[in-house]
Design a protein around this motif. Structure first.
Motif, PDB file in Angstrom:
ATOM      1  N   SER A   1      36.716 109.050  46.657  1.00  0.00           N
ATOM      2  CA  SER A   1      37.961 108.759  47.365  1.00  0.00           C
ATOM      3  C   SER A   1      39.100 108.558  46.372  1.00  0.00           C
ATOM      4  O   SER A   1      38.884 108.288  45.177  1.00  0.00           O
ATOM      5  CB  SER A   1      37.798 107.498  48.219  1.00  0.00           C
ATOM      6  N   ASN A   2      40.314 108.669  46.856  1.00  0.00           N
ATOM      7  CA  ASN A   2      41.475 108.440  45.987  1.00  0.00           C
ATOM      8  C   ASN A   2      41.465 107.035  45.393  1.00  0.00           C
ATOM      9  O   ASN A   2      41.862 106.831  44.246  1.00  0.00           O
ATOM     10  CB  ASN A   2      42.763 108.692  46.763  1.00  0.00           C
ATOM     11  N   ALA A   3      41.001 106.072  46.175  1.00  0.00           N
ATOM     12  CA  ALA A   3      40.941 104.695  45.668  1.00  0.00           C
ATOM     13  C   ALA A   3      39.987 104.596  44.475  1.00  0.00           C
ATOM     14  O   ALA A   3      40.278 103.925  43.477  1.00  0.00           O
ATOM     15  CB  ALA A   3      40.508 103.744  46.780  1.00  0.00           C
ATOM     16  N   GLN A   4      38.851 105.262  44.566  1.00  0.00           N
ATOM     17  CA  GLN A   4      37.890 105.233  43.464  1.00  0.00           C
ATOM     18  C   GLN A   4      38.407 106.017  42.257  1.00  0.00           C
ATOM     19  O   GLN A   4      38.187 105.608  41.097  1.00  0.00           O
ATOM     20  CB  GLN A   4      36.536 105.775  43.916  1.00  0.00           C
ATOM     21  N   LEU A   5      39.078 107.124  42.505  1.00  0.00           N
ATOM     22  CA  LEU A   5      39.654 107.889  41.397  1.00  0.00           C
ATOM     23  C   LEU A   5      40.707 107.065  40.657  1.00  0.00           C
ATOM     24  O   LEU A   5      40.765 107.083  39.419  1.00  0.00           O
ATOM     25  CB  LEU A   5      40.265 109.195  41.917  1.00  0.00           C
ATOM     26  N   ASP A   6      41.521 106.336  41.412  1.00  0.00           N
ATOM     27  CA  ASP A   6      42.509 105.456  40.779  1.00  0.00           C
ATOM     28  C   ASP A   6      41.816 104.381  39.940  1.00  0.00           C
ATOM     29  O   ASP A   6      42.223 104.081  38.812  1.00  0.00           O
ATOM     30  CB  ASP A   6      43.389 104.790  41.840  1.00  0.00           C
ATOM     31  N   ARG A   7      40.768 103.810  40.500  1.00  0.00           N
ATOM     32  CA  ARG A   7      40.037 102.756  39.794  1.00  0.00           C
ATOM     33  C   ARG A   7      39.449 103.272  38.481  1.00  0.00           C
ATOM     34  O   ARG A   7      39.450 102.572  37.459  1.00  0.00           O
ATOM     35  CB  ARG A   7      38.909 102.226  40.681  1.00  0.00           C
ATOM     36  N   LEU A   8      38.992 104.523  38.485  1.00  0.00           N
ATOM     37  CA  LEU A   8      38.339 105.100  37.318  1.00  0.00           C
ATOM     38  C   LEU A   8      39.308 105.831  36.386  1.00  0.00           C
ATOM     39  O   LEU A   8      38.885 106.337  35.342  1.00  0.00           O
ATOM     40  CB  LEU A   8      37.255 106.084  37.780  1.00  0.00           C
ATOM     41  N   GLY A   9      40.581 105.894  36.764  1.00  0.00           N
ATOM     42  CA  GLY A   9      41.552 106.613  35.953  1.00  0.00           C
ATOM     43  C   GLY A   9      41.385 108.120  36.002  1.00  0.00           C
ATOM     44  O   GLY A   9      41.734 108.827  35.050  1.00  0.00           O
ATOM     45  N   LEU A  10      40.866 108.640  37.128  1.00  0.00           N
ATOM     46  CA  LEU A  10      40.576 110.067  37.253  1.00  0.00           C
ATOM     47  C   LEU A  10      41.488 110.781  38.246  1.00  0.00           C
ATOM     48  O   LEU A  10      41.231 111.937  38.583  1.00  0.00           O
ATOM     49  CB  LEU A  10      39.119 110.264  37.689  1.00  0.00           C
ATOM     50  N   ALA A  11      42.542 110.121  38.704  1.00  0.00           N
ATOM     51  CA  ALA A  11      43.387 110.735  39.734  1.00  0.00           C
ATOM     52  C   ALA A  11      43.949 112.082  39.284  1.00  0.00           C
ATOM     53  O   ALA A  11      44.028 113.032  40.071  1.00  0.00           O
ATOM     54  CB  ALA A  11      44.515 109.790  40.108  1.00  0.00           C
ATOM     55  N   ALA A  12      44.340 112.175  38.016  1.00  0.00           N
ATOM     56  CA  ALA A  12      44.912 113.422  37.509  1.00  0.00           C
ATOM     57  C   ALA A  12      43.859 114.493  37.279  1.00  0.00           C
ATOM     58  O   ALA A  12      44.199 115.665  37.061  1.00  0.00           O
ATOM     59  CB  ALA A  12      45.674 113.159  36.212  1.00  0.00           C
ATOM     60  N   ARG A  13      42.586 114.106  37.325  1.00  0.00           N
ATOM     61  CA  ARG A  13      41.489 115.049  37.085  1.00  0.00           C
ATOM     62  C   ARG A  13      40.621 115.223  38.321  1.00  0.00           C
ATOM     63  O   ARG A  13      39.447 115.570  38.228  1.00  0.00           O
ATOM     64  CB  ARG A  13      40.634 114.559  35.902  1.00  0.00           C
ATOM     65  N   LYS A  14      41.235 115.006  39.481  1.00  0.00           N
ATOM     66  CA  LYS A  14      40.523 115.209  40.741  1.00  0.00           C
ATOM     67  C   LYS A  14      40.018 116.647  40.815  1.00  0.00           C
ATOM     68  O   LYS A  14      40.775 117.596  40.617  1.00  0.00           O
ATOM     69  CB  LYS A  14      41.461 114.910  41.915  1.00  0.00           C
ATOM     70  N   GLY A  15      38.743 116.795  41.105  1.00  0.00           N
ATOM     71  CA  GLY A  15      38.128 118.113  41.118  1.00  0.00           C
ATOM     72  C   GLY A  15      37.310 118.396  39.877  1.00  0.00           C
ATOM     73  O   GLY A  15      36.538 119.365  39.849  1.00  0.00           O
ATOM     74  N   SER A  16      37.445 117.574  38.847  1.00  0.00           N
ATOM     75  CA  SER A  16      36.607 117.710  37.659  1.00  0.00           C
ATOM     76  C   SER A  16      35.214 117.168  37.961  1.00  0.00           C
ATOM     77  O   SER A  16      35.009 116.440  38.932  1.00  0.00           O
ATOM     78  CB  SER A  16      37.223 116.972  36.478  1.00  0.00           C
ATOM     79  N   ALA A  17      34.259 117.513  37.126  1.00  0.00           N
ATOM     80  CA  ALA A  17      32.873 117.101  37.388  1.00  0.00           C
ATOM     81  C   ALA A  17      32.713 115.590  37.557  1.00  0.00           C
ATOM     82  O   ALA A  17      31.996 115.143  38.468  1.00  0.00           O
ATOM     83  CB  ALA A  17      31.957 117.623  36.280  1.00  0.00           C
ATOM     84  N   PRO A  18      33.368 114.739  36.730  1.00  0.00           N
ATOM     85  CA  PRO A  18      33.187 113.288  36.909  1.00  0.00           C
ATOM     86  C   PRO A  18      33.808 112.730  38.184  1.00  0.00           C
ATOM     87  O   PRO A  18      33.564 111.565  38.516  1.00  0.00           O
ATOM     88  CB  PRO A  18      33.879 112.695  35.673  1.00  0.00           C
TER      89      PRO A  18
END
Length: 218
Positions: free
Chosen positions: A63-80
């Motif tokens: 989810s976007n919330a989890q991506l924000d928490r992990l610092g991955l928002a800009a890499r959405k769609g990447s393997a992690p």
């Protein structure tokens, strides 16, 4: 090769009375979901409703919330940015649990979030087609998912075709052309190069060229 020929090759993987998983890998924008849906639709037309089913990896986007928490928002769609362990667990359930329907998540490009239970694998499904960028990647979690798949096919599309599709996808999702191009170059392009390295791990290479159902944005 036509879709009907690919569908026949896919069906040949599935023994009567059993259930088989076929994976379709490929770089972003290749047309994986279009091919997977076309295969399932063709098989259901020939062998009856519920004979095949569709399971997209995209339902396991964090989810976007989890991506924000992990610092991955800009890499959405990447393997992690995927719950690969949850995906692998679902694939194991698909193979092991045939007495009840299994509900499968998807990704909503309007909401920009994963959504629960959009798809279903019914007990009668003999072939289940799953697709995603990283299905052939040799990395933790992806190896475990790959072990569930009878074969993985790599869908190959020219880079310029994929880039046009990805820009159109991002613009449809609300970005202007400049932002869409930037997203494609900074995120989709490196993801694509990572996926291309897994091509040699696949059992069959399918070219998008000549497949009419895939020669359009999706």
């Amino acid at each position: 090769m036509e879709i009907t020929e690919l569908a026949a090759a896919a069906w040949a993987l599935a023994p009567e009375g059993g259930r088989t998983l076929l994976g379709i890998a490929g770089a972003p924008g290749a047309g994986k979901s279009t091919l997977a849906r076309a295969l399932v639709a063709g098989l259901e037309r020939r062998y009856g409703a519920g004979s095949a089913a569709y399971v997209p990896l995209d339902g396991f986007h964090l989810s976007n919330a989890q991506l924000d928490r992990l610092g991955l928002a800009a890499r959405k769609g990447s393997a992690p940015s995927f719950d690969v362990w949850g995906y692998a667990a679902l694939l194991r359930r698909v193979l092991a649990e045939r007495e009840r329907p299994l509900y499968v998540p998807d990704y909503d490009r309007t909401l920009h979030e994963p959504v629960a239970a959009r798809h279903v694998v019914v007990p009668s499904a003999r072939l289940v087609v799953t697709e995603g960028n990283y299905l052939a990647c040799d990395a933790p979690g992806w190896r475990e998912a790959r072990a569930c798949l009878a074969e993985v096919w790599y869908l190959e599309a020219p880079d310029d075709v994929r880039q046009v599709r990805l820009i159109e996808r991002h613009m449809t999702g609300g970005r202007d052309e400049t932002a869409a191009r930037a997203r494609m170059q900074r995120n989709d392009a490196p993801n694509g190069e990572y996926v291309k390295a897994s091509r040699s791990h696949c059992d069959r290479i399918v070219s998008v060229v000549g497949l009419d159902a895939l020669n359009r944005p999706y």
